[in-house]
Design a protein around this motif. Structure first.
Motif, PDB file in Angstrom:
ATOM      1  N   ILE A 194      47.586  66.496  13.639  1.00 62.60           N
ATOM      2  CA  ILE A 194      47.080  67.660  14.827  1.00 62.60           C
ATOM      3  C   ILE A 194      45.727  66.962  15.458  1.00 62.60           C
ATOM      4  O   ILE A 194      44.899  66.249  14.767  1.00 62.60           O
ATOM      5  N   ASN A 195      45.760  66.859  16.662  1.00 64.82           N
ATOM      6  CA  ASN A 195      44.777  66.236  17.524  1.00 64.82           C
ATOM      7  C   ASN A 195      44.156  67.221  18.453  1.00 64.82           C
ATOM      8  O   ASN A 195      44.782  68.115  19.116  1.00 64.82           O
ATOM      9  N   ASN A 196      42.759  67.216  18.278  1.00 69.88           N
ATOM     10  CA  ASN A 196      41.984  68.514  18.965  1.00 69.88           C
ATOM     11  C   ASN A 196      41.710  67.445  20.549  1.00 69.88           C
ATOM     12  O   ASN A 196      40.780  66.663  20.492  1.00 69.88           O
ATOM     13  N   ASP A 241      36.701  72.504  16.599  1.00 65.84           N
ATOM     14  CA  ASP A 241      37.517  73.837  16.542  1.00 65.84           C
ATOM     15  C   ASP A 241      37.983  73.992  15.022  1.00 65.84           C
ATOM     16  O   ASP A 241      38.152  73.052  14.305  1.00 65.84           O
ATOM     17  N   TYR A 288      41.714  75.418  12.871  1.00 67.44           N
ATOM     18  CA  TYR A 288      42.989  75.731  13.483  1.00 67.44           C
ATOM     19  C   TYR A 288      43.697  76.227  12.103  1.00 67.44           C
ATOM     20  O   TYR A 288      43.563  76.045  11.059  1.00 67.44           O
ATOM     21  N   VAL A 348      45.304  71.537  21.996  1.00 64.57           N
ATOM     22  CA  VAL A 348      45.634  70.881  20.645  1.00 64.57           C
ATOM     23  C   VAL A 348      47.026  70.083  20.910  1.00 64.57           C
ATOM     24  O   VAL A 348      47.964  70.956  21.576  1.00 64.57           O
ATOM     25  N   ARG A 391      40.186  74.415  24.627  1.00 66.74           N
ATOM     26  CA  ARG A 391      40.441  74.188  23.274  1.00 66.74           C
ATOM     27  C   ARG A 391      42.018  73.654  23.152  1.00 66.74           C
ATOM     28  O   ARG A 391      42.866  74.203  22.336  1.00 66.74           O
ATOM     29  N   SER A 416      50.220  68.243  18.708  1.00 69.94           N
ATOM     30  CA  SER A 416      50.634  67.679  17.218  1.00 69.94           C
ATOM     31  C   SER A 416      52.048  67.131  17.203  1.00 69.94           C
ATOM     32  O   SER A 416      52.754  67.305  18.364  1.00 69.94           O
ATOM     33  N   SER A 432      44.315  77.644  17.329  1.00 73.89           N
ATOM     34  CA  SER A 432      42.956  77.771  17.535  1.00 73.89           C
ATOM     35  C   SER A 432      42.456  79.157  16.889  1.00 73.89           C
ATOM     36  O   SER A 432      42.790  80.079  17.200  1.00 73.89           O
TER      37      SER A 432
END
Length: 359
Positions: free
Chosen positions: A118-120, A126, A128, A97, A95, A99, A183
């Motif tokens: 914000i990039n998964n 998910d 956040y 992440v 997970r 940003s 997360s």
């Protein structure tokens, strides 16, 4: 298993390594022909930090039991060629992440907008928890906290943040913002960055190629050489201004002071952001001659439109304005009720000599 020193092809019942003394997970097996899973996350993380090998032993909780508890358990292995969809496998659910902020600018007392992106980077959907914090006490950010739900793998999600610049903010300085993304499914996966968010002053963003721009500030140290440090005049960039009403264009020297009510053609070989630390004037006169003029309007607000600036004149018949969509055009007609921008230059055609005051 603690022992990784074994080979699958050499392993037999008699030489099998001993299992670890501590069980990783226990699952009740009550069904025939069903999938079962065990949580081995912490063990894999520890092994990854060590020799990067992980060995597992699946066995009955109590072996060599007497009747009636002497059940027989069997699991399909990779040698089960009848149906290779039933062989064991390990699932890695990550997970991560990432940003970042987009930069913005404004003057003391103004509200500006910054995008928190914000990039998964994980492999699963998910949710956040997001917090945004300012560095200096009397700055205000809103929202300071929010929740992003159902962010798909690879998706960028944007949170628009309003930043209030205090009246006593120092012009020519950055305000750093801290963006923390965690997360909800596993709070060990968290990203926190502190980066420049808001510049107190003025900025002009240009792209590679031709740009038609204006500058809010003017003064003794506001020259092309000052605002394009590290670039070579003529080879990396150059500027022209227009001698109204009939031309010709004039080359702006690299050490000549820029004028805040002039419009400029800029050619540059790369994208660039000009950061100005000057204070905008309270109002400014813009002088126009009968015919075509290339000008900028250095002081604008929400009501600075052509209709309000050129009072008593008729749009289209007495005057009109164009701006240029960089880098390749075309020209765009400025509507009579559209708000003027202080970082743009405008072609103004007018049927008389005139002076306008902005805002």
């Amino acid at each position: 298993m603690d022992n990784d020193d074994w080979s699958e092809v050499d392993l037999t019942w008699n030489n099998q390594p001993a299992g670890a003394s501590t069980l990783l997970d226990t699952v009740s097996v009550a069904e025939n022909y069903a999938w079962h899973s065990w949580d081995v996350k912490s063990f894999v993380e520890n092994e990854f930090a060590g020799d990067k090998k992980a060995s597992f032993l699946v066995r009955a909780e109590t072996e060599d039991a007497s009747s009636p508890d002497n059940f027989s358990y069997g699991f399909d292995t990779e040698e089960y060629i009848v149906d290779n969809t039933k062989i064991p496998y390990i699932v890695f659910t990550v997970r991560p992440v990432a940003s970042y902020f987009t930069e913005s600018w404004g003057y003391p007392g103004e509200n500006v907008t910054v995008d928190a992106v914000i990039n998964n980077r994980g492999a699963v959907v998910d949710n956040y928890d997001v917090t945004i914090e300012n560095t200096t006490d009397n700055w205000v950010v809103s929202p300071s906290a929010t929740v992003l739900n159902n962010v798909s793998p690879g998706e960028n999600r944007v949170v628009q943040v309003t930043v209030t610049i205090p009246h006593d903010a120092t012009i020519g300085a950055w305000e750093a913002l801290t963006l923390t993304v965690t997360s909800q499914e596993d709070n060990e996966y968290s990203s926190s960055i502190t980066d420049n968010g808001v510049w107190v002053g003025f900025s002009v963003e240009v792209v590679a190629g031709w740009n038609m721009i204006g500058f809010v500030q003017e003064g003794g140290s506001y020259t092309p050489a000052d605002i394009f440090p590290g670039l070579n005049y003529y080879t990396d960039y150059y500027l022209f201004w227009y001698l109204a009403p009939g031309g010709p264009y004039q080359l702006q020297g690299p050490t000549q002071v820029l004028k805040d009510n002039f419009g400029y053609w800029l050619w540059i070989n790369q994208s660039w952001t000009v950061w100005s630390s000057g204070t905008p004037p309270g109002s400014r006169n813009v002088y126009l001659e009968n015919g075509w003029n290339l000008v900028s309007f250095p002081v604008v607000n929400g009501s600075t439109t052509p209709n309000n600036v050129f009072t008593g004149l008729n749009y289209y018949t007495d005057y009109y304005l164009f701006w240029y969509l960089a880098p390749g055009g075309p020209y765009q007609l400025q509507g009579p009720t559209q708000v003027l921008r202080d970082d743009r230059a405008y072609w103004v055609w007018i049927n008389r000599d005139n002076m306008v005051t902005v805002p």
